[in-house]
Enzyme design. Structure first.
Site, PDB file in Angstrom:
ATOM      1  N   ARG A 160       0.839  -1.202   0.000  1.00  0.00           N
ATOM      2  CA  ARG A 160       0.000   0.000   0.000  1.00  0.00           C
ATOM      3  C   ARG A 160       0.876   1.255   0.000  1.00  0.00           C
ATOM      4  O   ARG A 160       1.851   1.324   0.745  1.00  0.00           O
ATOM      5  CB  ARG A 160      -0.885   0.037   1.251  1.00  0.00           C
ATOM      6  CG  ARG A 160      -1.792  -1.162   1.407  1.00  0.00           C
ATOM      7  CD  ARG A 160      -3.118  -0.968   0.727  1.00  0.00           C
ATOM      8  NE  ARG A 160      -4.002  -2.112   0.977  1.00  0.00           N
ATOM      9  CZ  ARG A 160      -5.190  -2.260   0.404  1.00  0.00           C
ATOM     10  NH1 ARG A 160      -5.643  -1.328  -0.434  1.00  0.00           N
ATOM     11  NH2 ARG A 160      -5.930  -3.319   0.657  1.00  0.00           N
ATOM     12  N   ASP A 161       0.484   2.229  -0.785  1.00  0.00           N
ATOM     13  CA  ASP A 161       1.170   3.519  -0.769  1.00  0.00           C
ATOM     14  C   ASP A 161       0.930   4.200   0.580  1.00  0.00           C
ATOM     15  O   ASP A 161      -0.172   4.144   1.129  1.00  0.00           O
ATOM     16  CB  ASP A 161       0.659   4.402  -1.919  1.00  0.00           C
ATOM     17  CG  ASP A 161       1.584   5.587  -2.181  1.00  0.00           C
ATOM     18  OD1 ASP A 161       2.249   5.588  -3.226  1.00  0.00           O
ATOM     19  OD2 ASP A 161       1.636   6.503  -1.326  1.00  0.00           O
ATOM     20  N   ILE A 162       1.953   4.842   1.108  1.00  0.00           N
ATOM     21  CA  ILE A 162       1.848   5.478   2.427  1.00  0.00           C
ATOM     22  C   ILE A 162       0.928   6.706   2.389  1.00  0.00           C
ATOM     23  O   ILE A 162       0.393   7.106   3.428  1.00  0.00           O
ATOM     24  CB  ILE A 162       3.262   5.868   2.940  1.00  0.00           C
ATOM     25  CG1 ILE A 162       3.262   6.011   4.456  1.00  0.00           C
ATOM     26  CG2 ILE A 162       3.793   7.124   2.253  1.00  0.00           C
ATOM     27  CD1 ILE A 162       4.655   6.084   5.058  1.00  0.00           C
ATOM     28  N   HIS A 166       8.565   1.531 -10.037  1.00  0.00           N
ATOM     29  CA  HIS A 166       7.313   1.116  -9.397  1.00  0.00           C
ATOM     30  C   HIS A 166       6.147   1.550 -10.261  1.00  0.00           C
ATOM     31  O   HIS A 166       6.217   2.563 -10.968  1.00  0.00           O
ATOM     32  CB  HIS A 166       7.187   1.704  -7.992  1.00  0.00           C
ATOM     33  CG  HIS A 166       7.345   3.194  -7.934  1.00  0.00           C
ATOM     34  ND1 HIS A 166       8.573   3.804  -7.965  1.00  0.00           N
ATOM     35  CD2 HIS A 166       6.427   4.199  -7.865  1.00  0.00           C
ATOM     36  CE1 HIS A 166       8.410   5.120  -7.909  1.00  0.00           C
ATOM     37  NE2 HIS A 166       7.116   5.380  -7.861  1.00  0.00           N
ATOM     38  N   HIS A 208       2.075   2.456  -9.956  1.00  0.00           N
ATOM     39  CA  HIS A 208       0.950   2.766  -9.073  1.00  0.00           C
ATOM     40  C   HIS A 208      -0.294   2.083  -9.638  1.00  0.00           C
ATOM     41  O   HIS A 208      -0.673   2.344 -10.795  1.00  0.00           O
ATOM     42  CB  HIS A 208       0.668   4.271  -9.051  1.00  0.00           C
ATOM     43  CG  HIS A 208       1.793   5.119  -8.561  1.00  0.00           C
ATOM     44  ND1 HIS A 208       1.795   5.709  -7.313  1.00  0.00           N
ATOM     45  CD2 HIS A 208       2.957   5.491  -9.153  1.00  0.00           C
ATOM     46  CE1 HIS A 208       2.913   6.419  -7.162  1.00  0.00           C
ATOM     47  NE2 HIS A 208       3.629   6.303  -8.261  1.00  0.00           N
TER      48      HIS A 208
HETATM   49  P1  5GP Z   1       6.522   8.464  -7.382  1.00  0.00           P
HETATM   50  O1  5GP Z   1       6.247   9.871  -6.910  1.00  0.00           O
HETATM   51  O2  5GP Z   1       8.013   8.193  -7.406  1.00  0.00           O
HETATM   52  O3  5GP Z   1       5.834   8.070  -8.639  1.00  0.00           O
HETATM   53  O4  5GP Z   1       5.872   7.517  -6.287  1.00  0.00           O
HETATM   54  C1  5GP Z   1       6.445   7.286  -5.044  1.00  0.00           C
HETATM   55  C2  5GP Z   1       5.341   6.869  -4.119  1.00  0.00           C
HETATM   56  O5  5GP Z   1       5.922   6.285  -2.950  1.00  0.00           O
HETATM   57  C3  5GP Z   1       4.461   8.023  -3.621  1.00  0.00           C
HETATM   58  O6  5GP Z   1       3.111   7.809  -4.021  1.00  0.00           O
HETATM   59  C4  5GP Z   1       4.640   7.994  -2.115  1.00  0.00           C
HETATM   60  O7  5GP Z   1       3.454   8.288  -1.408  1.00  0.00           O
HETATM   61  C5  5GP Z   1       5.120   6.584  -1.851  1.00  0.00           C
HETATM   62  N1  5GP Z   1       5.959   6.452  -0.677  1.00  0.00           N
HETATM   63  C6  5GP Z   1       6.973   7.290  -0.283  1.00  0.00           C
HETATM   64  N2  5GP Z   1       7.537   6.850   0.847  1.00  0.00           N
HETATM   65  C7  5GP Z   1       6.877   5.696   1.179  1.00  0.00           C
HETATM   66  C8  5GP Z   1       7.017   4.771   2.265  1.00  0.00           C
HETATM   67  O8  5GP Z   1       7.865   4.906   3.149  1.00  0.00           O
HETATM   68  N3  5GP Z   1       6.167   3.720   2.286  1.00  0.00           N
HETATM   69  C9  5GP Z   1       5.210   3.529   1.329  1.00  0.00           C
HETATM   70  N4  5GP Z   1       4.417   2.468   1.449  1.00  0.00           N
HETATM   71  N5  5GP Z   1       5.048   4.376   0.279  1.00  0.00           N
HETATM   72  C10 5GP Z   1       5.889   5.446   0.214  1.00  0.00           C
END
Ligand code: 5GP
Ligand code: ZN
Length: 116
Positions: free
Chosen positions: A31-33, A102, A104
């Site tokens: 799950r996303d945080i 990653h 989403h």
């Molecule tokens: P990006 O912005 O690189 O496409 O996505 C990174 C995602 O990682 C973001 O949606 C953010 O909320 C998520 N994220 C950042 N730190 C953490 C964490 O420590 N744990 C989890 N589960 N998600 C994280």
């Protein structure tokens, strides 16, 4: 190869807690945080790749596998019928913040506007 400074490598290694929803030999999903919609899961390869731009020919099977894991999770998490998105941000203009590839998986509510 795992990068000890990488957040997602550390989640995969269970050094940082996350709510896992799926794992297999190739990927981990958690799950996303900071969920943007009710179902917001990150599907992450175990291999440390910086993003879409780090993919090579050898990763062809991995990417197909991720798409099928997304489909499976969408069904299991109850968003397949109502619809979902699978998104990978790559680089600054796309807003990538974690430099471990990653995808989403987003669903569970209408998403504001169409991105494309
Ligand atoms: P990006 O912005 O690189 O496409 O996505 C990174 C995602 O990682 C973001 O949606 C953010 O909320 C998520 N994220 C950042 N730190 C953490 C964490 O420590 N744990 C989890 N589960 N998600 C994280
Ligand atoms: Zn990593």
């Amino acid at each position: 190869m795992a990068d000890p400074t990488c957040l997602f490598c550390r989640i995969i290694a269970r050094e940082i807690p996350a709510t896992l929803v799926y794992e297999d030999d190739l990927v981990v999903a958690f799950r996303d945080i900071a969920p943007q919609v009710p179902v917001h899961v990150l599907i992450v390869p175990r291999e440390h790749l910086v993003g879409l731009d780090g993919l090579e020919e050898a990763h062809r099977t991995l990417v197909g596998h991720i798409a099928l894991v997304a489909q499976r999770l969408a069904r299991e998490l109850g968003v397949a019928e109502t619809g979902y998105r699978l998104v990978a941000n790559c680089g600054p203009n796309a807003g990538q913040t974690v430099f471990h590839l990653h995808f989403h998986l987003l669903g569970g509510a209408p998403m504001a506007g169409k991105m494309v």
